[in-house]
Design a protein around this motif. Structure first.
Motif, PDB file in Angstrom:
ATOM      1  N   ALA A 141      13.744 -12.239  11.530  1.00 13.55           N
ATOM      2  CA  ALA A 141      12.605 -11.409  11.163  1.00 13.55           C
ATOM      3  C   ALA A 141      11.935 -11.896   9.892  1.00 13.55           C
ATOM      4  O   ALA A 141      12.601 -12.376   8.971  1.00 13.55           O
ATOM      5  CB  ALA A 141      13.051  -9.959  10.984  1.00 13.55           C
ATOM      6  N   PHE A 142      10.608 -11.773   9.870  1.00 13.42           N
ATOM      7  CA  PHE A 142       9.804 -11.882   8.659  1.00 13.42           C
ATOM      8  C   PHE A 142       9.409 -10.469   8.256  1.00 13.42           C
ATOM      9  O   PHE A 142       8.947  -9.681   9.099  1.00 13.42           O
ATOM     10  CB  PHE A 142       8.520 -12.675   8.908  1.00 13.42           C
ATOM     11  CG  PHE A 142       8.657 -14.155   8.742  1.00 13.42           C
ATOM     12  CD1 PHE A 142       9.265 -14.705   7.628  1.00 13.42           C
ATOM     13  CD2 PHE A 142       8.141 -15.013   9.706  1.00 13.42           C
ATOM     14  CE1 PHE A 142       9.381 -16.077   7.473  1.00 13.42           C
ATOM     15  CE2 PHE A 142       8.248 -16.383   9.562  1.00 13.42           C
ATOM     16  CZ  PHE A 142       8.868 -16.916   8.451  1.00 13.42           C
ATOM     17  N   VAL A 143       9.562 -10.137   6.989  1.00  9.65           N
ATOM     18  CA  VAL A 143       9.124  -8.827   6.509  1.00  9.65           C
ATOM     19  C   VAL A 143       8.136  -9.044   5.375  1.00  9.65           C
ATOM     20  O   VAL A 143       8.493  -9.523   4.302  1.00  9.65           O
ATOM     21  CB  VAL A 143      10.311  -7.967   6.024  1.00  9.65           C
ATOM     22  CG1 VAL A 143       9.805  -6.608   5.548  1.00  9.65           C
ATOM     23  CG2 VAL A 143      11.339  -7.798   7.133  1.00  9.65           C
ATOM     24  N   GLN A 144       6.884  -8.724   5.644  1.00  9.24           N
ATOM     25  CA  GLN A 144       5.843  -8.833   4.625  1.00  9.24           C
ATOM     26  C   GLN A 144       5.983  -7.676   3.637  1.00  9.24           C
ATOM     27  O   GLN A 144       6.117  -6.515   4.047  1.00  9.24           O
ATOM     28  CB  GLN A 144       4.469  -8.784   5.288  1.00  9.24           C
ATOM     29  CG  GLN A 144       3.301  -8.888   4.315  1.00  9.24           C
ATOM     30  CD  GLN A 144       1.961  -8.701   5.006  1.00  9.24           C
ATOM     31  OE1 GLN A 144       1.887  -8.120   6.096  1.00  9.24           O
ATOM     32  NE2 GLN A 144       0.904  -9.177   4.379  1.00  9.24           N
ATOM     33  N   VAL A 145       5.964  -7.985   2.348  1.00 13.64           N
ATOM     34  CA  VAL A 145       6.057  -6.952   1.318  1.00 13.64           C
ATOM     35  C   VAL A 145       4.674  -6.722   0.716  1.00 13.64           C
ATOM     36  O   VAL A 145       4.074  -7.641   0.157  1.00 13.64           O
ATOM     37  CB  VAL A 145       7.056  -7.336   0.209  1.00 13.64           C
ATOM     38  CG1 VAL A 145       7.089  -6.253  -0.874  1.00 13.64           C
ATOM     39  CG2 VAL A 145       8.448  -7.547   0.790  1.00 13.64           C
ATOM     40  N   LEU A 146       4.180  -5.516   0.856  1.00 11.66           N
ATOM     41  CA  LEU A 146       2.929  -5.111   0.239  1.00 11.66           C
ATOM     42  C   LEU A 146       3.266  -4.145  -0.887  1.00 11.66           C
ATOM     43  O   LEU A 146       3.960  -3.153  -0.660  1.00 11.66           O
ATOM     44  CB  LEU A 146       2.015  -4.435   1.267  1.00 11.66           C
ATOM     45  CG  LEU A 146       1.676  -5.272   2.504  1.00 11.66           C
ATOM     46  CD1 LEU A 146       0.857  -4.447   3.488  1.00 11.66           C
ATOM     47  CD2 LEU A 146       0.910  -6.533   2.113  1.00 11.66           C
ATOM     48  N   THR A 147       2.806  -4.431  -2.085  1.00 11.56           N
ATOM     49  CA  THR A 147       3.191  -3.632  -3.246  1.00 11.56           C
ATOM     50  C   THR A 147       2.155  -2.556  -3.521  1.00 11.56           C
ATOM     51  O   THR A 147       0.969  -2.849  -3.691  1.00 11.56           O
ATOM     52  CB  THR A 147       3.358  -4.513  -4.491  1.00 11.56           C
ATOM     53  OG1 THR A 147       4.299  -5.542  -4.205  1.00 11.56           O
ATOM     54  CG2 THR A 147       3.858  -3.694  -5.665  1.00 11.56           C
ATOM     55  N   SER A 148       2.626  -1.319  -3.573  1.00 13.58           N
ATOM     56  CA  SER A 148       1.731  -0.206  -3.868  1.00 13.58           C
ATOM     57  C   SER A 148       1.581  -0.036  -5.380  1.00 13.58           C
ATOM     58  O   SER A 148       2.574  -0.042  -6.110  1.00 13.58           O
ATOM     59  CB  SER A 148       2.279   1.086  -3.268  1.00 13.58           C
ATOM     60  OG  SER A 148       1.503   2.190  -3.712  1.00 13.58           O
ATOM     61  N   PRO A 149       0.341   0.152  -5.834  1.00 15.68           N
ATOM     62  CA  PRO A 149       0.133   0.422  -7.267  1.00 15.68           C
ATOM     63  C   PRO A 149       0.411   1.881  -7.622  1.00 15.68           C
ATOM     64  O   PRO A 149       0.448   2.241  -8.801  1.00 15.68           O
ATOM     65  CB  PRO A 149      -1.348   0.096  -7.460  1.00 15.68           C
ATOM     66  CG  PRO A 149      -1.972   0.431  -6.130  1.00 15.68           C
ATOM     67  CD  PRO A 149      -0.932   0.074  -5.092  1.00 15.68           C
ATOM     68  N   ASP A 150       0.593   2.714  -6.600  1.00 14.28           N
ATOM     69  CA  ASP A 150       0.753   4.147  -6.833  1.00 14.28           C
ATOM     70  C   ASP A 150       2.116   4.473  -7.442  1.00 14.28           C
ATOM     71  O   ASP A 150       3.087   3.743  -7.249  1.00 14.28           O
ATOM     72  CB  ASP A 150       0.593   4.922  -5.526  1.00 14.28           C
ATOM     73  CG  ASP A 150      -0.835   4.897  -5.002  1.00 14.28           C
ATOM     74  OD1 ASP A 150      -1.763   4.895  -5.830  1.00 14.28           O
ATOM     75  OD2 ASP A 150      -1.015   4.864  -3.770  1.00 14.28           O
ATOM     76  N   LYS A 151       2.162   5.578  -8.125  1.00 17.50           N
ATOM     77  CA  LYS A 151       3.434   6.089  -8.639  1.00 17.50           C
ATOM     78  C   LYS A 151       4.081   6.925  -7.546  1.00 17.50           C
ATOM     79  O   LYS A 151       3.428   7.763  -6.939  1.00 17.50           O
ATOM     80  CB  LYS A 151       3.202   6.932  -9.888  1.00 17.50           C
ATOM     81  CG  LYS A 151       4.509   7.379 -10.558  1.00 17.50           C
ATOM     82  CD  LYS A 151       4.233   8.051 -11.874  1.00 17.50           C
ATOM     83  CE  LYS A 151       5.456   8.516 -12.633  1.00 17.50           C
ATOM     84  NZ  LYS A 151       6.752   8.307 -12.091  1.00 17.50           N
ATOM     85  N   TRP A 152       5.344   6.648  -7.303  1.00 17.28           N
ATOM     86  CA  TRP A 152       6.107   7.452  -6.345  1.00 17.28           C
ATOM     87  C   TRP A 152       6.492   8.774  -6.998  1.00 17.28           C
ATOM     88  O   TRP A 152       6.769   8.834  -8.189  1.00 17.28           O
ATOM     89  CB  TRP A 152       7.354   6.678  -5.940  1.00 17.28           C
ATOM     90  CG  TRP A 152       8.384   7.499  -5.214  1.00 17.28           C
ATOM     91  CD1 TRP A 152       8.503   7.659  -3.871  1.00 17.28           C
ATOM     92  CD2 TRP A 152       9.445   8.277  -5.798  1.00 17.28           C
ATOM     93  NE1 TRP A 152       9.572   8.477  -3.582  1.00 17.28           N
ATOM     94  CE2 TRP A 152      10.157   8.874  -4.751  1.00 17.28           C
ATOM     95  CE3 TRP A 152       9.849   8.518  -7.114  1.00 17.28           C
ATOM     96  CZ2 TRP A 152      11.265   9.688  -4.959  1.00 17.28           C
ATOM     97  CZ3 TRP A 152      10.944   9.342  -7.336  1.00 17.28           C
ATOM     98  CH2 TRP A 152      11.643   9.905  -6.273  1.00 17.28           C
ATOM     99  N   PHE A 153       6.485   9.848  -6.176  1.00 18.01           N
ATOM    100  CA  PHE A 153       6.965  11.137  -6.662  1.00 18.01           C
ATOM    101  C   PHE A 153       7.973  11.705  -5.681  1.00 18.01           C
ATOM    102  O   PHE A 153       7.829  11.559  -4.457  1.00 18.01           O
ATOM    103  CB  PHE A 153       5.821  12.152  -6.806  1.00 18.01           C
ATOM    104  CG  PHE A 153       4.785  11.759  -7.811  1.00 18.01           C
ATOM    105  CD1 PHE A 153       5.063  11.774  -9.163  1.00 18.01           C
ATOM    106  CD2 PHE A 153       3.514  11.382  -7.406  1.00 18.01           C
ATOM    107  CE1 PHE A 153       4.109  11.410 -10.092  1.00 18.01           C
ATOM    108  CE2 PHE A 153       2.552  11.018  -8.323  1.00 18.01           C
ATOM    109  CZ  PHE A 153       2.852  11.033  -9.681  1.00 18.01           C
ATOM    110  N   GLY A 154       8.966  12.361  -6.207  1.00 18.75           N
ATOM    111  CA  GLY A 154       9.942  13.035  -5.365  1.00 18.75           C
ATOM    112  C   GLY A 154      10.741  14.007  -6.200  1.00 18.75           C
ATOM    113  O   GLY A 154      10.774  13.926  -7.429  1.00 18.75           O
ATOM    114  N   VAL A 155      11.380  14.942  -5.513  1.00 20.94           N
ATOM    115  CA  VAL A 155      12.195  15.922  -6.207  1.00 20.94           C
ATOM    116  C   VAL A 155      13.661  15.583  -5.955  1.00 20.94           C
ATOM    117  O   VAL A 155      14.325  16.167  -5.104  1.00 20.94           O
ATOM    118  CB  VAL A 155      11.856  17.359  -5.752  1.00 20.94           C
ATOM    119  CG1 VAL A 155      12.628  18.381  -6.589  1.00 20.94           C
ATOM    120  CG2 VAL A 155      10.363  17.619  -5.888  1.00 20.94           C
TER     121      VAL A 155
END
Length: 306
Positions: free
Chosen positions: A264-278
């Motif tokens: 498999a090839f897995v393309q990594v796309l980087t999000s500029p957003d901040k992750w949020f979770g509780v």
């Protein structure tokens, strides 16, 4: 074929004692999952598969599913401990679910094309869903599988209130995933740093806070379902034999195996957003403030579901 969104929600509410106890993150009563679904619909997704435990279906429909069904096609899949290959039994006293790999495998009869996978209780941001949708409508398997992962900067995924588990990613210069190393105890250190511990906090090792991490935001073709099914028995024969009560079939681990095997090839796309979770109940205030700020900026309407 139109991409489908799979939302892993079988464990939703477990940290609160039930779905009805989950605190909303805005004044309109929306949960984090509402914002992910809103973003997914806006990005182009037209169908959602909720992976839940059968015993929470009534509450899930009441709290989330029924109102979402007014805006997007929805269906349900049950992730249950007894969903095992023929000849296998649930280990005595096992109550822990089989993990994210098993959650996705539970959907194998419902998926016949490209699909995305997310956690139910993580906020990913609009850019992530846009990138993933556009990737899914174009990626095709050839002699290798072609998948996508949306990565986040580690520091943007940490909490001020304790440690977190994250999959630290190795990414090649051309943007492909080379491997994932699971770290189960990572904490923020100072204004810009991070460190992990492997001995329950007795010692700490520094880690690059700009490292890319996986937050279980994936784009797959249906080939992953065959691989998950074929490898599940090996997991039961080895890891469950060694650790019958707690071993988990992790989705990133299977992806890592496919990369190592050069399947498999897995393309990594980087999000500029901040992750949020509780992750911790103390995180709720920060999430609520963040959502309010996003609304103030016009990224979300004041009322999501009109």
């Amino acid at each position: 074929m139109e991409p489908v969104l799979v939302i892993m929600a079988a464990g939703m509410g477990s940290r609160y004692g039930g779905l009805k106890q989950i605190d909303p993150v805005d004044e309109q009563g929306n949960l984090i999952i509402d914002f992910s679904i809103y973003d997914a619909i806006k990005a182009g997704f037209k169908k959602i598969i909720f992976v839940i435990k059968k015993e929470i279906e009534k509450d899930f429909r009441e709290v989330i599913g029924d109102r979402i069904a007014n805006y997007v096609e929805t269906t349900y899949v049950y992730q249950e401990l007894n969903h095992l290959p023929e000849g296998y039994q649930i280990p005595l006293n096992r109550v822990k679910p089989w993990g994210t790999g098993h959650a996705v495998l539970s959907c194998k009869d419902m998926i016949h094309g490209p699909f995305a996978v997310i956690n139910a209780d993580d906020y990913y941001g609009q850019d992530a869903f846009r990138m993933l949708y556009h990737s899914l409508i174009s990626q095709k398997d050839d002699e290798k599988y072609h998948y996508t992962m949306i990565g986040y900067v580690l520091y943007n995924t940490l909490t001020d209130h304790g440690h977190v588990a994250r999959g630290i990613c190795s990414v090649s210069e051309d943007g492909h995933l080379e491997g994932i190393k699971e770290r189960t105890q990572i904490e923020r250190k100072g204004a810009t740093g991070a460190a992990y511990s492997e001995d329950n906090g007795a010692t700490w090792t520094g880690i690059d806070a700009s490292s890319i991490v996986s937050m279980n935001l994936w784009g797959f073709n249906e080939s992953i379902l065959r691989e998950l099914e074929e490898r599940f028995c090996h997991f039961l024969d080895t890891e469950v034999t060694d650790n019958p009560l707690k071993a988990e079939y992790f989705l990133p681990s299977v992806v890592g195996e496919l990369i190592t095997e050069k399947k498999a090839f897995v393309q990594v796309l980087t999000s500029p957003d901040k992750w949020f979770g509780v992750t911790y109940k103390q995180d709720k205030e920060a999430v609520t403030s963040a959502i309010a700020e996003l609304k103030k900026k016009g990224i979300y309407p004041d009322i999501l579901w009109k």
